[in-house]
Motif scaffolding. Structure first.
Motif, mmCIF file in Angstrom:
data_model
loop_
_atom_site.group_PDB
_atom_site.id
_atom_site.type_symbol
_atom_site.label_atom_id
_atom_site.label_comp_id
_atom_site.label_asym_id
_atom_site.label_seq_id
_atom_site.Cartn_x
_atom_site.Cartn_y
_atom_site.Cartn_z
ATOM 1 N N GLU A 69 -47.287 66.107 -70.138
ATOM 2 C CA GLU A 69 -46.552 65.157 -69.291
ATOM 3 C C GLU A 69 -45.417 64.449 -70.034
ATOM 4 O O GLU A 69 -44.695 63.649 -69.456
ATOM 5 N N TRP A 99 -42.450 60.275 -68.936
ATOM 6 C CA TRP A 99 -43.894 60.482 -68.845
ATOM 7 C C TRP A 99 -44.225 60.823 -67.405
ATOM 8 O O TRP A 99 -43.908 60.050 -66.510
ATOM 9 N N ALA A 100 -44.846 61.966 -67.185
ATOM 10 C CA ALA A 100 -45.253 62.413 -65.844
ATOM 11 C C ALA A 100 -44.082 62.346 -64.862
ATOM 12 O O ALA A 100 -44.230 61.901 -63.733
#
Length: 117
Positions: A69, A99-100
């Protein structure tokens, strides 16, 4: 296995994980996973029992990397995801950290920063 050659750099990573003295630390070792380990980049995931999960890395060349991620071009970084799902990060000499799919940090020039959720 690799052979040592004169003048050829050697790359290795060492992880120091502070913890209370334990007669058997194997439970801590089981929470460590090397996600990437090349001559220029090392990324390690550390899952603490009943605690946060950390992704820490050294990216010597500062190239954009994608590991799970995480996407970043930082030369050094740490990302923590707490048990509650909050994410915080620290990066050095980078312009981005996602992130993600969510941008946690973005800059036009390489810099050092800390971001808390």
């Amino acid at each position: 296995s690799a052979q040592l050659e004169p003048g050829k750099p050697i790359h290795f990573a060492t992880l120091l994980l502070p913890h209370e003295p334990l007669p058997d630390a194997s439970s801590l070792a089981q929470g460590i996973e090397v996600l990437r380990d090349t001559e220029s980049c090392t990324v390690v995931k550390i899952s603490r029992p009943k605690g946060s999960t950390w992704w820490v890395g050294l990216n010597e060349g500062g190239e954009r990397i994608a590991v799970g991620e995480l996407v970043t071009d930082a030369r050094r970084f740490a990302v923590e995801r707490t048990v509650a799902g909050k994410v915080r990060c620290w990066l050095a000499e980078g312009t981005l950290l996602r992130w993600a799919g969510e941008s946690l940090f973005s800059a036009t020039e390489r810099t050092t920063a800390e971001v808390a959720d």
